[in-house]
Design an enzyme around this catalytic site. Structure first.
Site, mmCIF file in Angstrom:
data_model
loop_
_atom_site.group_PDB
_atom_site.id
_atom_site.type_symbol
_atom_site.label_atom_id
_atom_site.label_comp_id
_atom_site.label_asym_id
_atom_site.label_seq_id
_atom_site.Cartn_x
_atom_site.Cartn_y
_atom_site.Cartn_z
ATOM 1 C CG ASP A 82 -0.182 0.010 2.533
ATOM 2 O OD1 ASP A 82 0.825 -0.717 2.647
ATOM 3 O OD2 ASP A 82 -0.602 0.725 3.465
ATOM 4 C CD GLU A 173 4.267 0.693 6.877
ATOM 5 O OE1 GLU A 173 5.106 1.038 7.717
ATOM 6 O OE2 GLU A 173 3.748 1.493 6.058
ATOM 7 C CD GLU A 174 2.471 4.069 4.427
ATOM 8 O OE1 GLU A 174 2.418 4.677 5.508
ATOM 9 O OE2 GLU A 174 3.484 4.053 3.715
ATOM 10 C CG ASP A 197 8.729 0.884 4.824
ATOM 11 O OD1 ASP A 197 8.615 1.699 3.884
ATOM 12 O OD2 ASP A 197 7.834 0.688 5.667
ATOM 13 C CG HIS A 378 3.765 9.334 4.128
ATOM 14 N ND1 HIS A 378 3.219 9.068 5.368
ATOM 15 C CD2 HIS A 378 4.212 8.145 3.676
ATOM 16 C CE1 HIS A 378 3.342 7.784 5.647
ATOM 17 N NE2 HIS A 378 3.953 7.202 4.620
#
Length: 409
Positions: A82, A173-174, A197, A378
């Protein structure tokens, strides 16, 4: 397939996590995550992996079988499917040859050298960016590309010895590390693992928060304002009074590095009932315990002065990965050696947050975090230098090859 082609193919699938669906326990929270997992599953098959399983919840796992006669540890690599929900638009990625200065993403949006001076480190390189209307999604599609590119290397070079390698891609994960929380590490039967990550080239993380949540519920006493005197007890004001008991210098906006904090994260309610959510964070186990005890004590003091109108619920969220690496430094040592083998200076960072590896480590699978090579997660200004992406894959290859020197006794 070239690693850049792989990555760009992944960016064309919108895998934005859906906060509303996730909050209902639906996983994957968005259809695009399953679509991406299906594509990656086919690619894993073409790369000679075995025991490939795509679950209904979009958890995808596969195995690269050992070609060694040695009794080697089993290693695993994790990425997540994701992308964060800050932007929901489809990604329109492009490659630019960076020769310095600003990068024009679109007519009105610029990736500014003044705002992001680290761009200067990548002068002369190809950089992958967006058109400024979405995230790039290198967090964490760069990981998927890096891992599969490493698998292709071993397929193309069957003479190179390696042990058993497990590959896992997780959804959502987000939003609270949902995929990692759902994953059964015992079925994986790996000795240790890495998530991919982290950020820019060289970044290496094996330390993060011990994290918990405090929920304090304040119960007031309702009354109509026209005759409220002596009767109304305003729960909103009770919560506000409670907040003032905490040290102002221990808020997120006042701390950095390894300094812990209390974050008054959310307050919902009315004069009759108000619920306050507090994030508790500390890098050390003792510090985390002390912070939990401090919250308990403040509730106790508050209740002594306010007729027991506060109720506390404390829960643990995830632990510091370093807690689970104390008995074996092999995962750390292997990674640092792999960085150096590829002429990369390890930039060891204490992560002021959590990642899938924190949950996986707590479940018994020690799991440091390797770099993706990307910047500005992000954000619409997220970018990925191509040499950094290649370097991430090279580090994965080196870790796998170097593990052959660590036969079990």
């Amino acid at each position: 397939m070239h690693i850049v082609e792989r990555f760009l193919g992944y960016t064309r699938i919108n895998t934005t996590t859906n906060q509303e669906q996730g909050s209902l326990g639906i996983m994957p929270s968005s259809d695009g995550q399953y679509k991406l997992a299906t594509l990656v599953k086919c690619q894993l098959e073409s790369l000679g992996c075995i025991d490939i399983t795509l679950h209904d919840n979009a958890i995808l796992n596969a195995t690269l079988a050992s070609n060694s006669n040695k009794n080697l540890p089993t290693i695993a690599f994790f990425g997540h499917l994701d992308t964060s929900s800050e932007c929901t638009a489809d990604t329109h990625a492009k490659i630019v040859q960076y020769n310095g200065g600003d990068i024009s993403l679109s007519e009105n949006i610029t990736l500014s050298l003044q705002q992001f001076p680290e761009l200067a480190h990548y002068t002369g390189q190809e950089i992958i960016v967006t058109d400024g209307t979405s995230l790039l999604g290198a967090d964490d599609k760069a990981a998927i590309a890096a891992i599969l590119n490493a698998l292709q290397f071993f397929q193309d070079n069957p003479q190179i010895e390696h042990g058993k390698v497990q590959i896992v891609f997780l959804p959502d994960e987000e939003q609270g590390l949902l995929g990692a929380k759902e994953f059964n590490v015992k079925e994986l039967n790996a000795d240790f693992a890495y998530t991919i990550d982290a950020g820019p080239i060289g970044e290496f993380i094996y330390e993060n928060w011990n994290a918990g949540n405090a929920v304090v519920t304040f119960t007031g006493q309702s009354a109509h304002p026209m005759n409220a005197k002596g009767k109304l007890v305003n729960a909103l004001l009770l919560a506000n009074t409670f907040i003032t008991q905490f040290p102002s210098e221990e808020r997120p906006e006042c701390t950095d590095a390894r300094q812990g904090y209390y974050w008054m994260k959310k307050m919902v309610g009315n004069s009759a009932k108000t619920v306050l959510n507090i994030d508790i964070r500390d890098f050390t186990e003792d510090g985390y315990k002390q912070r939990n005890e401090y919250v308990r004590k403040q509730v106790e003091i508050f209740n002594q002065n306010n007729n027991d109108r506060a109720h506390l619920t404390l829960t643990d969220r995830y632990s510091n990965v370093l807690n689970f690496l104390k008995n074996s430094t092999l995962p750390i040592d292997l990674a640092i050696s792999a960085y150096k083998d590829n002429n990369i200076n390890p930039n060891i960072v204490a992560m002021r947050g959590g990642y899938d590896g924190a949950v996986l480590s707590q479940k018994g699978l020690p799991c440091p975090n390797l770099f993706t090579g990307a910047h500005n997660f992000h954000s619409i200004f997220e970018y990925l230098p191509v040499p950094s992406l290649i370097a991430a894959s090279n580090v994965v290859q080196s870790i796998i090859m170097n593990l052959t020197a660590h036969e079990r006794v």
